[in-house]
Design a protein around this motif. Structure first.
Motif, PDB file in Angstrom:
ATOM      1  N   TYR A  74       0.853  -1.195   0.000  1.00 53.10           N
ATOM      2  CA  TYR A  74       0.000   0.000   0.000  1.00 53.10           C
ATOM      3  C   TYR A  74       0.885   1.239   0.000  1.00 53.10           C
ATOM      4  O   TYR A  74       0.663   2.185  -0.783  1.00 53.10           O
ATOM      5  CB  TYR A  74      -0.916  -0.008   1.222  1.00 53.10           C
ATOM      6  CG  TYR A  74      -1.525   1.343   1.527  1.00 53.10           C
ATOM      7  CD1 TYR A  74      -2.627   1.812   0.821  1.00 53.10           C
ATOM      8  CD2 TYR A  74      -0.979   2.162   2.525  1.00 53.10           C
ATOM      9  CE1 TYR A  74      -3.175   3.058   1.090  1.00 53.10           C
ATOM     10  CE2 TYR A  74      -1.523   3.404   2.803  1.00 53.10           C
ATOM     11  CZ  TYR A  74      -2.618   3.849   2.089  1.00 53.10           C
ATOM     12  OH  TYR A  74      -3.157   5.094   2.359  1.00 53.10           O
ATOM     13  N   ALA A  75       1.881   1.242   0.867  1.00 55.45           N
ATOM     14  CA  ALA A  75       2.783   2.395   0.955  1.00 55.45           C
ATOM     15  C   ALA A  75       3.554   2.593  -0.347  1.00 55.45           C
ATOM     16  O   ALA A  75       3.736   3.731  -0.808  1.00 55.45           O
ATOM     17  CB  ALA A  75       3.745   2.205   2.120  1.00 55.45           C
ATOM     18  N   ASN A  76       4.024   1.495  -0.952  1.00 56.80           N
ATOM     19  CA  ASN A  76       4.725   1.612  -2.225  1.00 56.80           C
ATOM     20  C   ASN A  76       3.846   2.240  -3.300  1.00 56.80           C
ATOM     21  O   ASN A  76       4.286   3.101  -4.076  1.00 56.80           O
ATOM     22  CB  ASN A  76       5.185   0.233  -2.697  1.00 56.80           C
ATOM     23  CG  ASN A  76       6.458  -0.236  -2.012  1.00 56.80           C
ATOM     24  OD1 ASN A  76       7.064   0.493  -1.232  1.00 56.80           O
ATOM     25  ND2 ASN A  76       6.863  -1.456  -2.304  1.00 56.80           N
ATOM     26  N   LEU A  77       2.603   1.799  -3.359  1.00 54.35           N
ATOM     27  CA  LEU A  77       1.679   2.338  -4.362  1.00 54.35           C
ATOM     28  C   LEU A  77       1.392   3.815  -4.110  1.00 54.35           C
ATOM     29  O   LEU A  77       1.323   4.612  -5.057  1.00 54.35           O
ATOM     30  CB  LEU A  77       0.377   1.530  -4.359  1.00 54.35           C
ATOM     31  CG  LEU A  77       0.504   0.069  -4.840  1.00 54.35           C
ATOM     32  CD1 LEU A  77      -0.769  -0.708  -4.524  1.00 54.35           C
ATOM     33  CD2 LEU A  77       0.806   0.008  -6.335  1.00 54.35           C
ATOM     34  N   ARG A  78       1.222   4.186  -2.855  1.00 58.96           N
ATOM     35  CA  ARG A  78       1.002   5.606  -2.533  1.00 58.96           C
ATOM     36  C   ARG A  78       2.224   6.433  -2.923  1.00 58.96           C
ATOM     37  O   ARG A  78       2.081   7.551  -3.447  1.00 58.96           O
ATOM     38  CB  ARG A  78       0.731   5.773  -1.033  1.00 58.96           C
ATOM     39  CG  ARG A  78      -0.670   5.398  -0.572  1.00 58.96           C
ATOM     40  CD  ARG A  78      -1.732   6.279  -1.211  1.00 58.96           C
ATOM     41  NE  ARG A  78      -1.568   7.673  -0.935  1.00 58.96           N
ATOM     42  CZ  ARG A  78      -2.236   8.346   0.004  1.00 58.96           C
ATOM     43  NH1 ARG A  78      -3.110   7.717   0.776  1.00 58.96           N
ATOM     44  NH2 ARG A  78      -2.045   9.629   0.175  1.00 58.96           N
ATOM     45  N   SER A  79       3.398   5.898  -2.679  1.00 52.73           N
ATOM     46  CA  SER A  79       4.616   6.632  -3.028  1.00 52.73           C
ATOM     47  C   SER A  79       4.756   6.790  -4.540  1.00 52.73           C
ATOM     48  O   SER A  79       5.162   7.851  -5.026  1.00 52.73           O
ATOM     49  CB  SER A  79       5.852   5.931  -2.456  1.00 52.73           C
ATOM     50  OG  SER A  79       5.891   6.068  -1.048  1.00 52.73           O
ATOM     51  N   ARG A 134      -5.107   2.364  -7.082  1.00 49.19           N
ATOM     52  CA  ARG A 134      -4.688   1.023  -6.673  1.00 49.19           C
ATOM     53  C   ARG A 134      -4.423   0.973  -5.169  1.00 49.19           C
ATOM     54  O   ARG A 134      -4.773  -0.001  -4.488  1.00 49.19           O
ATOM     55  CB  ARG A 134      -3.431   0.604  -7.438  1.00 49.19           C
ATOM     56  CG  ARG A 134      -3.691   0.160  -8.877  1.00 49.19           C
ATOM     57  CD  ARG A 134      -2.472  -0.572  -9.417  1.00 49.19           C
ATOM     58  NE  ARG A 134      -2.160  -1.727  -8.567  1.00 49.19           N
ATOM     59  CZ  ARG A 134      -0.994  -2.372  -8.598  1.00 49.19           C
ATOM     60  NH1 ARG A 134      -0.035  -1.979  -9.430  1.00 49.19           N
ATOM     61  NH2 ARG A 134      -0.782  -3.405  -7.812  1.00 49.19           N
ATOM     62  N   ALA A 135      -3.785   2.009  -4.654  1.00 50.88           N
ATOM     63  CA  ALA A 135      -3.508   2.059  -3.219  1.00 50.88           C
ATOM     64  C   ALA A 135      -4.799   2.088  -2.421  1.00 50.88           C
ATOM     65  O   ALA A 135      -4.951   1.371  -1.414  1.00 50.88           O
ATOM     66  CB  ALA A 135      -2.646   3.276  -2.891  1.00 50.88           C
TER      67      ALA A 135
END
Length: 622
Positions: free
Chosen positions: A325-330, A357-358
């Motif tokens: 989730y954090a990777n997608l937000r970043s 996606r996040a």
């Protein structure tokens, strides 16, 4: 007192003159302190403290040698040039902070890619060349923690090179070496050998050291990095509860053996029928137990159910679903920044796609992993496991259940999740005498003696939970109480105490009676500098040309602290808080002062008050 003057009262002039002299003396004594002089004094003290500590640390016997160019002959210069300085009235915190940077410097290695003939800076975890590491010796398991600590190095070249190594260098192109240390059949790059939140960590680094050209060149590789997680570690089972969530083995989540995997193994038939309530400890309670299945007739009969004695039962865990989730937000944030500059529709579209996606993953993870009865985030077995029970809830509270707050994945307007934090300070939960446990103490399978994550403490998880709790206080609570701060401080203080008189950081500790760390010494598997800078002292980095301070330090713990020599957005930042700036004056003299490029830009009377500093205003008289 009011005086009226006339020729008839000239006899009072001597008295008046004396009173004026006294008033002048009092006024001078009450003049504002010389803040810059105090800054210079504390900066010298912090540097002297660092130098003295380095001499002590370099003299330690029976410690691993340095993995790279910085050792006892030159690490003093490297550390002075590169780390934020810190000193406080608490000697233990000061020494442990300096020790952790000294330890980190020993893990910095220069490594030449044999194919590209290119030099990379990498950071090791275990010293030497472990078989389960990359060819460079670096290991992806602690990389997320490492990125958060290393972002504070003043020279960004080390982190940029380390990120390049994982995202577009050798580690991204070559599969992890197989052999007796490879307990899986999923082939993947070295950069994906263990779960990690490296894209989020890359964004965290860019908040301290923005570099738009490097960022934009890296973005396609960050996307490819996430695609590997999507392709190889996502559950694909239409109609299943865990469909679309991410899965991992305990081992490759960095947690080897857990209660959340043990329970479904016991409940499973087929190849995992060997795990029973009576016999499971023979086969799944530490590295010395899986040897009982390596090469055994049972594992030979089920070659796809085990890898070198390790059961291939994948779990959908709060940890990895929070990481990705954090990777997608970043990815969304970084493409958004690029779009603001490029004004390209493709960049904007990518930012929106990753945000969607996040958000979708967030909703799915919250709906599946949050258990209303247990009031906690639990793990599930993956629906597409080849063997074992599928879509099975593991009813055990483990410290990984706090990971969603580390990445602010929990909705800020829904207070139903707050109840999970009650277990952090509970003696039924995670609060043991010497440190935080990794599983709730009231669970019947709790075991802190085994080399496993069934209760034994691991600094890796202290790093996750402490940041998660700090985020919870700052980002979710309407009012932060002193008892809230006391709990965070107690968690960090127990960690500090375990570093011992001869400072050390190891793999694990015994939460009930542990006085020190066990396992490998000087082990780079967790954070501390970032925990102190960003969480306890509350320095919040941002993509904007500003930063904020919101300390979580309880008012009665320290008399002062200095945190400085921070290189941030190309500026030098120094911060001092003192309880008593003028000892000769009665009353509260508490003040928090902030300098940017040696210019005093903020003075606050409250340690707890949130301070926002705009770098755009520096030099304009503000």
């Amino acid at each position: 007192m009011i005086f009226h003057f006339s020729k008839a009262r000239t006899q009072y002039y001597p008295v008046l003159s004396l009173l004026l002299i006294i008033f002048t003396i009092i006024s001078c004594n009450q003049a504002e302190p010389d803040y810059t002089a105090e800054l210079n004094r504390l900066k010298r003290e912090a540097k002297d403290s660092l130098l003295n500590d380095i001499v002590e640390f370099n003299a330690y016997k029976d410690r691993p040698e340095s993995d790279g160019p910085y050792n006892s002959s030159n690490n003093s210069t490297f550390l002075q040039d590169n780390i934020p300085l810190f000193i406080s009235s608490d000697k233990e915190f000061t020494e442990v902070y300096n020790y952790r940077w000294w330890m980190i410097s020993k893990h910095l290695r220069s490594w030449k890619d044999p194919e590209e003939n290119k030099d990379y800076w990498v950071f090791t975890e275990f010293f030497g060349w472990p078989a389960h590491g990359s060819v460079s010796g670096a290991i992806s398991c602690p990389a997320g923690h490492q990125f958060y600590d290393l972002r504070w190095l003043r020279d960004p070249q080390y982190m940029e090179s380390y990120i390049d190594f994982y995202m577009k260098g050798y580690a991204s192109k070559h599969e992890q070496r197989e052999g007796p240390n490879f307990h899986s059949y999923i082939k993947r790059p070295e950069s994906h050998h263990f779960s990690s939140w490296m894209i989020d960590g890359t964004e965290a680094f860019l908040k301290v050291h923005p570099n738009n050209a490097w960022r934009d060149g890296l973005l396609p590789y960050l996307e490819k990095h996430q695609q590997v997680w999507d392709e190889k570690f996502m559950v694909h089972k239409e109609g299943a509860k865990t469909n679309g969530l991410y899965k991992i083995l305990d081992l490759y989540d960095g947690m080897e053996f857990t209660i959340s995997a043990t329970m479904p193994l016991i409940e499973s038939d087929g190849p995992y029928a060997i795990y029973t309530e009576q016999d499971w400890k023979k086969y799944y309670l530490g590295w010395n137990t899986i040897g009982n299945l390596q090469g055994a007739e049972h594992t030979k009969a089920y070659p796809k159910a085990f890898a070198h004695g390790y059961p291939l039962l994948y779990l959908v865990r709060p940890s990895i679903n929070s990481y990705y989730y954090a990777n997608l937000r970043s990815l969304s944030n970084l493409y958004g920044l690029k779009a603001d500059e490029s004004d390209q529709q493709l960049d904007r579209l990518k930012s929106e796609t990753y945000l969607n996606r996040a958000n979708s993953l967030q909703q799915k993870a919250l709906s599946v992993l949050w258990d209303e009865e247990g009031q906690f985030f639990y793990s599930y077995t993956a629906a597409d496991n080849a063997y074992g029970v599928k879509d099975k809830l593991s009813k055990v509270r483990e410290s990984v259940g706090y990971t969603p707050w580390y990445f602010n994945m929990v909705p800020k307007d829904d207070k139903k999740y707050d109840v999970a934090w009650e277990m952090l300070s509970s003696q039924n939960g995670f609060d043991n005498a010497k440190g935080m446990t990794t599983a709730e103490m009231q669970h019947p399978l709790y075991n802190e003696e085994a080399y496993a994550w069934n209760g034994r403490g691991w600094p890796f998880q202290n790093s996750v939970v402490n940041k998660a709790y700090a985020n919870y206080l700052k980002n979710y609570k309407k009012e932060i109480t002193e008892s809230d701060k006391e709990l965070l401080y107690d968690l960090i203080k127990k960690l500090v105490d375990m570093h011992g008189e001869e400072r050390n950081i190891g793999e694990w500790y015994i939460p009930s009676n542990g006085e020190q760390f066990g396992g490998v010494k000087d082990y780079f598997h967790s954070t501390f500098p970032d925990m102190l800078i960003a969480d306890l002292l509350g320095f919040k980095a941002t993509h904007k040309d500003e930063f904020s301070l919101q300390t979580l330090l309880p008012n009665d713990k320290w008399d002062y602290f200095y945190l400085g020599n921070i290189r941030y957005h190309g500026h030098d930042i120094d911060i001092i808080w003192k309880k008593d700036w003028s000892p000769d004056i009665e009353g509260d003299q508490s003040k928090l002062c902030v300098w940017v490029d040696h210019q005093l830009v903020s003075k606050s009377n409250s340690l707890s008050e949130k301070v926002i500093i705009s770098l755009d205003e520096v030099g304009k008289g503000h």
